[in-house]
Write a protein that holds these residues in place. Structure first.
Motif, mmCIF file in Angstrom:
data_model
loop_
_atom_site.group_PDB
_atom_site.id
_atom_site.type_symbol
_atom_site.label_atom_id
_atom_site.label_comp_id
_atom_site.label_asym_id
_atom_site.label_seq_id
_atom_site.Cartn_x
_atom_site.Cartn_y
_atom_site.Cartn_z
ATOM 1 N N TRP A 1 27.800 33.031 57.697
ATOM 2 C CA TRP A 1 28.365 33.426 56.403
ATOM 3 C C TRP A 1 27.917 32.444 55.315
ATOM 4 O O TRP A 1 27.607 32.863 54.203
ATOM 5 C CB TRP A 1 29.886 33.455 56.467
ATOM 6 C CG TRP A 1 30.493 34.685 57.076
ATOM 7 C CD1 TRP A 1 29.998 35.424 58.112
ATOM 8 C CD2 TRP A 1 31.731 35.294 56.706
ATOM 9 N NE1 TRP A 1 30.853 36.446 58.408
ATOM 10 C CE2 TRP A 1 31.924 36.393 57.558
ATOM 11 C CE3 TRP A 1 32.696 35.003 55.757
ATOM 12 C CZ2 TRP A 1 33.043 37.214 57.475
ATOM 13 C CZ3 TRP A 1 33.818 35.817 55.672
ATOM 14 C CH2 TRP A 1 33.983 36.912 56.517
ATOM 15 N N GLN B 1 24.257 33.089 54.517
ATOM 16 C CA GLN B 1 24.094 34.383 53.844
ATOM 17 C C GLN B 1 24.842 34.462 52.515
ATOM 18 O O GLN B 1 24.714 35.455 51.803
ATOM 19 C CB GLN B 1 24.607 35.510 54.748
ATOM 20 C CG GLN B 1 23.829 35.711 56.004
ATOM 21 C CD GLN B 1 24.492 36.769 56.871
ATOM 22 O OE1 GLN B 1 24.964 37.797 56.376
ATOM 23 N NE2 GLN B 1 24.544 36.530 58.157
ATOM 24 N N ARG B 2 25.652 33.441 52.247
ATOM 25 C CA ARG B 2 26.529 33.458 51.067
ATOM 26 C C ARG B 2 27.394 34.714 51.071
ATOM 27 O O ARG B 2 27.520 35.430 50.078
ATOM 28 C CB ARG B 2 25.719 33.333 49.790
ATOM 29 C CG ARG B 2 24.905 32.059 49.779
ATOM 30 C CD ARG B 2 24.924 31.394 48.499
ATOM 31 N NE ARG B 2 24.252 30.099 48.599
ATOM 32 C CZ ARG B 2 24.039 29.357 47.573
ATOM 33 N NH1 ARG B 2 24.403 29.751 46.387
ATOM 34 N NH2 ARG B 2 23.447 28.200 47.726
ATOM 35 N N LYS B 3 28.019 34.935 52.201
ATOM 36 C CA LYS B 3 28.848 36.109 52.458
ATOM 37 C C LYS B 3 30.313 35.799 52.181
ATOM 38 O O LYS B 3 30.752 34.661 52.317
ATOM 39 C CB LYS B 3 28.657 36.518 53.922
ATOM 40 C CG LYS B 3 29.363 37.766 54.340
ATOM 41 C CD LYS B 3 28.995 38.107 55.783
ATOM 42 C CE LYS B 3 29.785 39.310 56.259
ATOM 43 N NZ LYS B 3 29.442 39.660 57.637
ATOM 44 N N GLY B 4 31.085 36.831 51.818
ATOM 45 C CA GLY B 4 32.524 36.673 51.622
ATOM 46 C C GLY B 4 32.822 35.643 50.553
ATOM 47 O O GLY B 4 32.252 35.669 49.465
ATOM 48 N N ALA C 1 30.026 33.892 48.534
ATOM 49 C CA ALA C 1 29.179 34.657 47.616
ATOM 50 C C ALA C 1 29.223 34.028 46.225
ATOM 51 O O ALA C 1 30.264 33.503 45.796
ATOM 52 C CB ALA C 1 29.648 36.113 47.548
ATOM 53 N N PRO C 2 28.095 34.070 45.519
ATOM 54 C CA PRO C 2 28.081 33.536 44.151
ATOM 55 C C PRO C 2 29.177 34.192 43.321
ATOM 56 O O PRO C 2 29.397 35.406 43.410
ATOM 57 C CB PRO C 2 26.695 33.918 43.631
ATOM 58 C CG PRO C 2 25.860 34.090 44.858
ATOM 59 C CD PRO C 2 26.804 34.614 45.924
ATOM 60 N N GLN C 3 29.882 33.402 42.572
ATOM 61 C CA GLN C 3 30.932 33.832 41.648
ATOM 62 C C GLN C 3 32.241 34.281 42.321
ATOM 63 O O GLN C 3 33.188 34.646 41.628
ATOM 64 C CB GLN C 3 30.429 34.938 40.698
ATOM 65 C CG GLN C 3 29.209 34.546 39.894
ATOM 66 C CD GLN C 3 29.441 33.280 39.074
ATOM 67 O OE1 GLN C 3 30.415 33.177 38.352
ATOM 68 N NE2 GLN C 3 28.552 32.312 39.201
ATOM 69 N N PHE C 4 32.313 34.283 43.654
ATOM 70 C CA PHE C 4 33.549 34.705 44.332
ATOM 71 C C PHE C 4 34.737 33.845 43.887
ATOM 72 O O PHE C 4 35.758 34.373 43.444
ATOM 73 C CB PHE C 4 33.392 34.630 45.856
ATOM 74 C CG PHE C 4 34.622 35.059 46.623
ATOM 75 C CD1 PHE C 4 34.746 36.362 47.059
ATOM 76 C CD2 PHE C 4 35.632 34.156 46.915
ATOM 77 C CE1 PHE C 4 35.873 36.765 47.772
ATOM 78 C CE2 PHE C 4 36.767 34.549 47.619
ATOM 79 C CZ PHE C 4 36.884 35.859 48.045
#
Length: 176
Positions: free
Chosen positions: A151, A154-157, A160-163
Motif C-alpha cells: 500500500w 502504491q500510495r493506496k488508501g 494516496a496523495p491528498q488523502f
C-alpha cells in the motif's frame, strides 16, 4: 449494527492479545463511519496508557481503521510533511462504547518521502511468546506487513496523495 456517524466523537481503544486494555485515545471526530472503514480526525487529544500514564498528541492527525485488514494508520500532520504511524493489529470492531482493535506490537513508521521503517520486532517476539500468539495470527500479521508495505509503495488508501489533506479539511469543518 449502527456505526458512528460523521461528526460524532468516539473513543479509540487498543487491547493486547490477552484481552487487557493497552491504550485509549479520547475524542476522535468521526469523518466517515461505515461497516468497512472508519476515518477520524483529532488534534492534541488525551491518550491514556494501561499503566496509568497520560499524554497529549502533539499535532493534528487523520486516523484510518479498516474492518477487512490487519492494520490501521494515523497520518500526523507536521510542519515538514505527513508522517504515518501504522499499527499491525486486528480489524476494528465497534460496540457503541468505542472503536476497538487488538494491537500486535509491530508498527511501520512512514516518512514524508514515503520511506518507511518496520518497528518493534523485538516487542512482537517477546509478546508472541508471553501471550502465546497462535501460528495463524503470526501468518496473518506477516502477510499484513507485506500488504501494508505494498500500500505504501502504491500510495493506496490513506497513503494516496491528498488523502490526509482532504480529510483534515473535513475535520476542520467540525471544529468550527
Amino acid at each position: 449494527m449502527s456505526f458512528p456517524r460523521a461528526g460524532s466523537l468516539i473513543q479509540v481503544q487498543s487491547y493486547k492479545h490477552n484481552g487487557l486494555i493497552h491504550r485509549t485515545w479520547e475524542e476522535t471526530v468521526v469523518l466517515k463511519g461505515t461497516s468497512k472503514v472508519v476515518i477520524g480526525g483529532n488534534d492534541r487529544i488525551l491518550v491514556k496508557e494501561a499503566d496509568g500514564r497520560q499524554w497529549r498528541t502533539r499535532e493534528p492527525a487523520i486516523c484510518y481503521f479498516d474492518s477487512q485488514h490487519w492494520f490501521n494508520m494515523i497520518g500526523m500532520i507536521r510542519a515538514d510533511g505527513i508522517y504515518y504511524y501504522c499499527n499491525l493489529g486486528s480489524p476494528f470492531t465497534w460496540d457503541e462504547e468505542a472503536l476497538k482493535y487488538i494491537d500486535y506490537d509491530l508498527d511501520i513508521k512512514v516518512f514524508p518521502d514515503m520511506t518507511y521503517k518496520l518497528l518493534d520486532e523485538d516487542e512482537y517476539a517477546l509478546h508472541s511468546k508471553q501471550m502465546n500468539y497462535p501460528q495463524p495470527i503470526d501468518a496473518i500479521l506477516k502477510r499484513s506487513v507485506d500488504e501494508l508495505i505494498s500500500w505504501i509503495h502504491q500510495r493506496k488508501g490513506p497513503f494516496a496523495p491528498q488523502f490526509v489533506e482532504m480529510w483534515y479539511e473535513r475535520f476542520l469543518q467540525y471544529r468550527i
